[in-house]
Design a protein around this motif. Structure first.
Motif, short mmCIF file in Angstrom:
data_model
loop_
_atom_site.label_atom_id
_atom_site.label_comp_id
_atom_site.label_asym_id
_atom_site.label_seq_id
_atom_site.Cartn_x
_atom_site.Cartn_y
_atom_site.Cartn_z
N ASN A 37 0.82 -1.21 0.00
CA ASN A 37 0.00 0.00 0.00
C ASN A 37 0.85 1.27 0.00
O ASN A 37 0.49 2.26 -0.63
N GLN A 38 1.99 1.23 0.68
CA GLN A 38 2.90 2.39 0.66
C GLN A 38 3.45 2.62 -0.74
O GLN A 38 3.54 3.76 -1.20
N ALA A 39 3.82 1.53 -1.43
CA ALA A 39 4.34 1.66 -2.79
C ALA A 39 3.26 2.25 -3.71
O ALA A 39 3.56 3.08 -4.57
N VAL A 40 2.02 1.83 -3.50
CA VAL A 40 0.92 2.37 -4.30
C VAL A 40 0.73 3.85 -4.00
O VAL A 40 0.58 4.67 -4.91
N PHE A 47 -2.76 5.03 -10.25
CA PHE A 47 -3.90 4.24 -9.80
C PHE A 47 -5.18 5.07 -9.70
O PHE A 47 -5.62 5.41 -8.60
N PRO A 48 -5.78 5.39 -10.85
CA PRO A 48 -7.06 6.12 -10.79
C PRO A 48 -8.16 5.21 -10.22
O PRO A 48 -7.93 4.02 -9.97
N ASP A 49 -9.33 5.77 -10.01
CA ASP A 49 -10.43 5.04 -9.36
C ASP A 49 -10.83 3.77 -10.09
O ASP A 49 -11.34 2.84 -9.46
N ASP A 50 -10.65 3.72 -11.39
CA ASP A 50 -11.02 2.49 -12.11
C ASP A 50 -9.91 1.44 -12.08
O ASP A 50 -10.08 0.34 -12.58
N PHE A 51 -8.77 1.75 -11.46
CA PHE A 51 -7.69 0.79 -11.27
C PHE A 51 -7.66 0.27 -9.83
O PHE A 51 -7.26 -0.86 -9.58
#
Length: 188
Positions: A37-40, A47-51
């Protein structure tokens, strides 16, 4: 093949999308969920909402219920992995990654394990899509067969009615021929 089956069991349908949860991905990539999650978050523009999206409390409870039923129905499931994953999210709601989001993770996580696992995950998504397409095709064929059977039922009904009418006419003709004659009889 076994790894793909294992991955397919971790693909859920949420909000009409096939997704994988962050703790399952972390388990497959052999990293901590927090590190994933930190990497994200460091690369959030990728990472838009559809990703990727965070589950609601209701969605998380629904998934947790599915996991519990999986545990009770399947003795081969590694209970400690799933329990550990669900315990990690008692305070935080997990993130769900769509197929595109998982593909984007390959650009964020650079280890050989992550790259190889990402390839396997992409194959699992493709297999799931292939199965769904086959099922859709089968459903279309069944619908077509039902329509044809409906047409045949109507045609058979008409045929039976016509046969009954012919039988009724034959019976009436036999009765006419077998009746007792009246009047003059001519001997031949």
């Amino acid at each position: 093949m076994q790894i793909i089956k294992s991955i397919q069991n971790r693909i859920y349908e949420i909000r009409g999308e096939r997704v994988m949860l962050d703790f399952d991905l972390a388990l497959l990539y052999e990293v901590e969920t927090k590190a994933l999650n930190q990497a994200v978050k460091r690369n959030i523009k990728r990472f838009p909402d559809d990703f990727m999206f965070q589950l609601t409390t209701y969605e998380w409870q629904d998934i947790a219920t599915q996991m519990d039923s999986l545990l009770s129905n399947n003795i081969n499931t590694n209970r400690s992995q799933i329990v550990t994953g669900s315990q990690k999210h008692r305070g935080n709601l997990p993130y769900a990654f769509t197929e595109q989001g998982v593909a984007m993770l390959s650009g964020v996580l650079k280890s050989d394990k992550a790259i190889n696992m990402n390839i396997a995950i992409m194959r699992a998504f493709v297999d799931v899509r292939r199965v769904l397409l086959k099922q859709s095709n089968i459903n279309e064929q069944l619908t077509e067969i039902k329509e044809r059977i409906g047409e045949h039922d109507v045609q058979l009904s008409e045929l039976y009615d016509a046969m009954e009418n012919l039988i009724d006419e034959k019976i009436a003709q036999l009765k006419w021929n077998d009746r007792q004659r009246i009047g003059f009889k001519i001997k031949e």
